[in-house]
Design a protein around this motif. Structure first.
Motif, mmCIF file in Angstrom:
data_model
loop_
_atom_site.group_PDB
_atom_site.id
_atom_site.type_symbol
_atom_site.label_atom_id
_atom_site.label_comp_id
_atom_site.label_asym_id
_atom_site.label_seq_id
_atom_site.Cartn_x
_atom_site.Cartn_y
_atom_site.Cartn_z
ATOM 1 N N MET A 14 0.843 -1.195 0.000
ATOM 2 C CA MET A 14 0.000 0.000 0.000
ATOM 3 C C MET A 14 0.876 1.242 0.000
ATOM 4 N N ARG A 15 0.546 2.192 -0.859
ATOM 5 C CA ARG A 15 1.310 3.440 -0.936
ATOM 6 C C ARG A 15 0.440 4.586 -0.446
ATOM 7 N N LYS A 16 0.967 5.313 0.521
ATOM 8 C CA LYS A 16 0.195 6.367 1.176
ATOM 9 C C LYS A 16 0.969 7.673 1.139
ATOM 10 N N SER A 17 0.337 8.713 0.647
ATOM 11 C CA SER A 17 0.937 10.045 0.599
ATOM 12 C C SER A 17 0.564 10.800 1.875
ATOM 13 N N ASN A 18 1.594 11.298 2.589
ATOM 14 C CA ASN A 18 1.390 12.089 3.799
ATOM 15 C C ASN A 18 1.894 13.501 3.533
ATOM 16 N N TYR B 69 5.397 30.208 5.017
ATOM 17 C CA TYR B 69 4.528 29.039 5.121
ATOM 18 C C TYR B 69 5.017 28.001 4.126
ATOM 19 N N GLY B 70 4.710 26.737 4.398
ATOM 20 C CA GLY B 70 5.222 25.694 3.515
ATOM 21 C C GLY B 70 4.510 24.374 3.704
ATOM 22 N N ALA B 71 4.896 23.405 2.871
ATOM 23 C CA ALA B 71 4.327 22.062 2.915
ATOM 24 C C ALA B 71 5.403 21.069 2.511
ATOM 25 N N VAL B 72 5.309 19.877 3.028
ATOM 26 C CA VAL B 72 6.262 18.819 2.705
ATOM 27 C C VAL B 72 5.511 17.506 2.595
ATOM 28 N N SER B 73 5.911 16.667 1.637
ATOM 29 C CA SER B 73 5.196 15.419 1.354
ATOM 30 C C SER B 73 6.144 14.228 1.459
ATOM 31 N N TYR B 74 5.609 13.146 2.012
ATOM 32 C CA TYR B 74 6.358 11.892 2.149
ATOM 33 C C TYR B 74 5.503 10.757 1.597
ATOM 34 N N LEU B 75 6.164 9.770 1.046
ATOM 35 C CA LEU B 75 5.480 8.582 0.544
ATOM 36 C C LEU B 75 5.800 7.424 1.472
ATOM 37 N N ARG B 76 4.764 6.848 2.058
ATOM 38 C CA ARG B 76 4.954 5.693 2.938
ATOM 39 C C ARG B 76 4.464 4.455 2.221
ATOM 40 N N ILE B 77 5.337 3.449 2.154
ATOM 41 C CA ILE B 77 5.016 2.195 1.477
ATOM 42 C C ILE B 77 4.950 1.084 2.527
ATOM 43 N N THR B 78 3.867 0.354 2.525
ATOM 44 C CA THR B 78 3.677 -0.763 3.451
ATOM 45 C C THR B 78 3.786 -2.059 2.667
ATOM 46 N N GLY C 126 3.982 -6.373 2.191
ATOM 47 C CA GLY C 126 3.021 -7.420 2.485
ATOM 48 C C GLY C 126 3.092 -7.929 3.908
ATOM 49 N N ASP C 127 4.275 -7.862 4.526
ATOM 50 C CA ASP C 127 4.420 -8.345 5.899
ATOM 51 C C ASP C 127 4.132 -7.263 6.934
ATOM 52 N N GLY C 128 3.651 -6.083 6.469
ATOM 53 C CA GLY C 128 3.269 -5.029 7.401
ATOM 54 C C GLY C 128 4.367 -4.055 7.759
ATOM 55 N N ALA C 129 5.542 -4.188 7.161
ATOM 56 C CA ALA C 129 6.648 -3.271 7.450
ATOM 57 C C ALA C 129 6.451 -1.965 6.678
ATOM 58 N N HIS C 130 6.811 -0.840 7.319
ATOM 59 C CA HIS C 130 6.638 0.476 6.712
ATOM 60 C C HIS C 130 7.985 1.091 6.368
ATOM 61 N N SER C 131 8.035 1.756 5.237
ATOM 62 C CA SER C 131 9.205 2.555 4.856
ATOM 63 C C SER C 131 8.697 3.894 4.328
ATOM 64 N N THR C 132 9.444 4.945 4.588
ATOM 65 C CA THR C 132 8.994 6.271 4.179
ATOM 66 C C THR C 132 10.127 7.015 3.501
ATOM 67 N N SER C 133 9.781 7.903 2.596
ATOM 68 C CA SER C 133 10.800 8.674 1.879
ATOM 69 C C SER C 133 10.287 10.075 1.594
ATOM 70 N N GLN D 26 13.655 13.062 6.978
ATOM 71 C CA GLN D 26 13.202 11.752 7.442
ATOM 72 C C GLN D 26 11.700 11.683 7.683
ATOM 73 N N GLY D 27 11.092 12.825 7.993
ATOM 74 C CA GLY D 27 9.680 12.809 8.350
ATOM 75 C C GLY D 27 9.496 12.464 9.820
ATOM 76 N N PRO D 28 8.314 12.636 10.364
ATOM 77 C CA PRO D 28 8.066 12.317 11.775
ATOM 78 C C PRO D 28 8.141 10.812 12.020
ATOM 79 N N PRO D 29 8.578 10.403 13.201
ATOM 80 C CA PRO D 29 8.741 8.965 13.486
ATOM 81 C C PRO D 29 7.452 8.158 13.362
#
Length: 304
Positions: free
Chosen positions: A1-5, A15-24, A26-33, A148-151
């Motif tokens: 699953m790919r989720k945009s944060n 003022y500003g904005a920042v975007s991260y892509l979190r990929i989950t 199949g075994d439930g592990a998360h990685s973010t970039s 890195q984004g928030p933990p």
């Protein structure tokens, strides 16, 4: 699953904005970039913090749309994070009418996101705070929060910040909310009968709008303008005709879609009936519009 944060924040300086892509996996592990970030200096003409926070929210909404358009990967879900409760109140509002600055930005946010996608995050967990407050060059490295984004992005959904159970309504004295004197009533029987009577008097759409615009101006003079200014008889302005047009269209929609209008004003979604396939929502100008998914069309959301 790919989720945009997408995170956003504002201060009096920027003022500003920042975007991260979190990929989950199949075994439930998360990685973010880190995907993209953007910051703007606050306008020279000083604006209130709520307005700047709304500008930052627009950056986040547009950034998510750009990710969906440009990335070859399919994004399954988008979430937007802000530490401004006022921004959440603005995006969830279905009853109040706003002045042009706020209304236009809320319209842009609604065109690119749903109100349910917006969540609250504390300032200490909001990486967009680095854009609004600024970072020293020595702090900007691969291990900093901005990159890195928030933990909590690496944790499960249950560990992410939750919205308050109840988000309070906008205060009656909010300066961005239009007063009742600035809006011709179209939700009451009296307002409906008034417009119906006017439509019977005028033979064309343009003449009807002029009649409504003059009536609205009279209401403004009666309740808002100082007495010494009530004698003004300037020609109608384009903005007055535009507001009259919105008032008439709101009445037409209320007559044509009474149940849908009532449900949307209560904050409910339309899931049944012929209109539901258009994914209607109540826009900042009080009109029911159909939702156009980002990336599927370039035109603006249209009025039903």
């Amino acid at each position: 699953m790919r989720k945009s944060n997408n995170f956003c924040d504002a201060s009096q300086q920027a003022y500003g904005a920042v975007s991260y892509l979190r990929i989950t996996s199949g075994d439930g592990a998360h990685s973010t970039s880190f995907v993209c970030g953007r910051a703007k200096l606050a306008p020279l003409k000083q604006q209130t913090i709520p307005r700047l926070e709304l500008c930052a929210a627009v950056l986040a909404a547009k950034a998510d749309k750009q990710l969906r358009d440009e990335l070859e990967l399919q994004i399954d879900r988008s979430v937007f994070w802000t530490d401004s409760m006022v921004t959440l109140q603005y995006t969830r509002n279905t009853e109040r009418r706003f002045h042009t600055f706020v209304a236009n930005r809320i319209e842009t946010i609604h065109e690119n996101s749903y109100a349910e996608q917006w969540r609250h995050v504390s300032s200490t967990q909001n990486p967009a705070d680095d854009a609004s407050r600024g970072l020293h060059g020595t702090e900007l490295n691969k291990d900093c929060r901005w990159i890195q984004g928030p933990p909590f992005l690496l944790l499960g959904e249950n560990n992410c910040p939750k919205n308050p159970k109840t988000i309070s309504n906008l205060a009656d004295g909010d300066p961005e909310v239009k007063g009742d004197a600035n809006v011709l009533a179209t939700g009451t029987d009296q307002g409906e009968s008034t417009l119906k009577g006017l439509s019977a008097w005028y033979s064309s759409w343009h003449r009807l709008l002029k009649g409504v615009a003059w009536l609205r101006r009279f209401i403004q003079w009666r309740f808002s303008y100082p007495k010494e200014e009530r004698h003004q008889r300037d020609r109608l302005k384009n903005c007055e005709l535009d507001e009259a047009r919105l008032a008439v269209l709101r009445l037409i929609q209320r007559e044509g879609f009474p149940h849908e209008m009532d449900a949307l004003e209560r904050g409910h979604s339309i899931r049944t009936g012929d209109v539901s396939r258009l994914e209607p929502y109540l826009a900042a100008d009080g009109l029911i519009r159909r939702y156009i998914r980002p990336g599927l069309a370039t035109q603006d959301a249209s009025t039903l």
